[in-house]
Design a protein around this motif. Sequence first.
Motif, mmCIF file in Angstrom:
data_model
loop_
_atom_site.group_PDB
_atom_site.id
_atom_site.type_symbol
_atom_site.label_atom_id
_atom_site.label_comp_id
_atom_site.label_asym_id
_atom_site.label_seq_id
_atom_site.Cartn_x
_atom_site.Cartn_y
_atom_site.Cartn_z
ATOM 1 N N SER A 135 0.737 -1.554 0.113
ATOM 2 C CA SER A 135 -0.067 -0.034 -0.071
ATOM 3 C C SER A 135 0.871 1.250 -0.086
ATOM 4 O O SER A 135 0.548 2.266 0.120
ATOM 5 N N PHE A 136 2.049 1.152 0.120
ATOM 6 C CA PHE A 136 2.999 2.198 0.092
ATOM 7 C C PHE A 136 3.014 2.899 -1.434
ATOM 8 O O PHE A 136 3.026 2.377 -2.228
ATOM 9 N N GLU A 137 3.016 4.304 -1.359
ATOM 10 C CA GLU A 137 2.936 5.061 -2.607
ATOM 11 C C GLU A 137 4.181 5.838 -2.719
ATOM 12 O O GLU A 137 4.913 6.407 -1.886
ATOM 13 N N GLY A 138 4.915 5.708 -3.727
ATOM 14 C CA GLY A 138 6.087 6.547 -4.237
ATOM 15 C C GLY A 138 7.192 5.452 -3.915
ATOM 16 O O GLY A 138 6.802 4.468 -3.540
ATOM 17 N N ARG A 150 5.609 9.809 5.844
ATOM 18 C CA ARG A 150 5.188 8.481 6.471
ATOM 19 C C ARG A 150 4.003 7.989 6.092
ATOM 20 O O ARG A 150 3.121 9.018 5.872
ATOM 21 N N GLN A 151 3.812 6.978 5.894
ATOM 22 C CA GLN A 151 2.550 6.299 5.412
ATOM 23 C C GLN A 151 2.071 4.895 6.264
ATOM 24 O O GLN A 151 2.258 3.998 5.895
ATOM 25 N N PRO A 152 1.587 5.315 7.724
ATOM 26 C CA PRO A 152 1.313 4.412 8.459
ATOM 27 C C PRO A 152 0.150 3.395 7.982
ATOM 28 O O PRO A 152 -0.573 3.753 7.265
ATOM 29 N N ARG A 153 0.384 1.868 8.268
ATOM 30 C CA ARG A 153 -0.652 1.104 7.942
ATOM 31 C C ARG A 153 -1.657 1.032 8.779
ATOM 32 O O ARG A 153 -2.738 0.568 8.397
ATOM 33 N N ILE A 154 -1.432 1.240 10.138
ATOM 34 C CA ILE A 154 -2.447 1.439 11.171
ATOM 35 C C ILE A 154 -2.627 2.825 11.915
ATOM 36 O O ILE A 154 -1.563 3.506 11.644
ATOM 37 N N ASP A 155 -3.511 3.255 12.379
ATOM 38 C CA ASP A 155 -3.585 4.548 13.147
ATOM 39 C C ASP A 155 -2.635 4.823 14.095
ATOM 40 O O ASP A 155 -2.373 3.707 14.851
ATOM 41 N N THR B 75 13.588 -2.099 16.863
ATOM 42 C CA THR B 75 13.017 -1.063 16.098
ATOM 43 C C THR B 75 11.858 -1.768 15.465
ATOM 44 O O THR B 75 11.725 -2.864 15.087
ATOM 45 N N VAL B 76 10.642 -1.076 15.471
ATOM 46 C CA VAL B 76 9.598 -1.511 15.015
ATOM 47 C C VAL B 76 9.150 -0.684 13.794
ATOM 48 O O VAL B 76 9.108 0.636 13.975
ATOM 49 N N ASN B 77 9.093 -1.097 12.568
ATOM 50 C CA ASN B 77 8.808 -0.128 11.330
ATOM 51 C C ASN B 77 7.283 -0.464 11.006
ATOM 52 O O ASN B 77 6.376 -1.029 11.426
ATOM 53 N N GLU B 78 6.785 0.405 10.070
ATOM 54 C CA GLU B 78 5.306 0.432 9.647
ATOM 55 C C GLU B 78 5.282 -0.588 8.929
ATOM 56 O O GLU B 78 3.893 -0.822 9.250
ATOM 57 N N LYS B 79 5.735 -1.167 8.486
ATOM 58 C CA LYS B 79 5.345 -2.694 7.852
ATOM 59 C C LYS B 79 5.024 -3.635 8.884
ATOM 60 O O LYS B 79 4.124 -4.536 8.580
ATOM 61 N N LEU B 80 5.704 -3.353 10.256
ATOM 62 C CA LEU B 80 5.343 -4.551 11.366
ATOM 63 C C LEU B 80 4.458 -4.027 12.255
ATOM 64 O O LEU B 80 3.925 -4.809 13.168
ATOM 65 N N ALA B 81 4.132 -2.713 12.168
ATOM 66 C CA ALA B 81 3.352 -2.255 13.294
ATOM 67 C C ALA B 81 1.819 -2.870 13.394
ATOM 68 O O ALA B 81 1.482 -3.327 14.625
#
Lengths: 158, 162
Positions: A135-138, A150-155, B75-81
């Motif tokens: 779902s990451f853009e760019g 930043r493009q978080p997957r959850i809130d 480290t926790v990244n956005e993919k893992l969140a």
Amino acid sequence: MTAENALEALKARLGGKVVETSSFRGDDTAVVTPEAWLEAASALKNGLGFDFLMDLCGADYLPREPRFEVVCHFYSSKTGARLRLKTRLPGGKPAVDSLAGLWLSADWFEREAWDMYGIDFKGHPDLRRLLMYDSFEGHPLRKDYPLKGRQPRIDHAD
Amino acid sequence: MGLETLFGNSFLTTRLDEAINWGRKYSFFQYPFVTACCGMEFMSAWASTYDIARFGAEYPRFSPRQADVLFVVGTVNEKLAPVLRRVYDQMCDPKWVVSFGVCATSGGFYDNYATVQGIDKIIPVDIYIPGCPPRPEAVLDALVKLQKKVSKESVLDREHDR
């Protein structure tokens, strides 16, 4: 065959498709046109004895045009010679032939370069993102990607 | 737990808190959510030299459903969140979270497109351990602090403060 000889041999095989070469303290580099990318890599592997693709990566030289580079590092396990092969790609829709048919190791390297820089590798068997999520853009390592983008997957709280 | 309906807010409930908290704080089952180099230091705190078993917390459960304390180590990244959030959600109350090291606490020096700037943006955290990585003594100190925190809790209010 030493790397200097390899540069000469590469020039002899490809002629004007080798844009420039340089040697600095053992760093031997050849820059080829994007059209000759696969041909040059194939010549290095099949004729000049470079049997190991150590690395393949992208690079962004914004605002230079041609903006992108694809850089390969080759190694010969027989002679210990190393050689760097580069090509320069335009900023609009950077695309170059895939080396995955020559080296299996190029598969994930090219997926990473696509993920980080958006460089299209024509003929790649499965060009998906490698590190970022779908779902990451760019493409985050491009110089014009926002520094704090930043493009978080959850809130997130806050 | 429905204890308030059984006992009311009485002397008996208070003493029950102490008995239950005594049991809870000396029998942490930890879930080690280890993502990076801090894990090596975590193992060091765990193993015989520093021996986290002295504090009753030596038993790792690799199923979140059986764990009391979530150790987020690294480290926790956005993919893992989303994965971390899901692990936390699967744990049964009562549950606590320890943020191990500076990356889990604030993102550390990874201030970039990929890294969550502190796991407290995703899940609630009880104890933060500073350091890159933390010394084993700091880990044991955090565990003792968590035990103190647990000993002040009431079985009645646990589910309301989340």
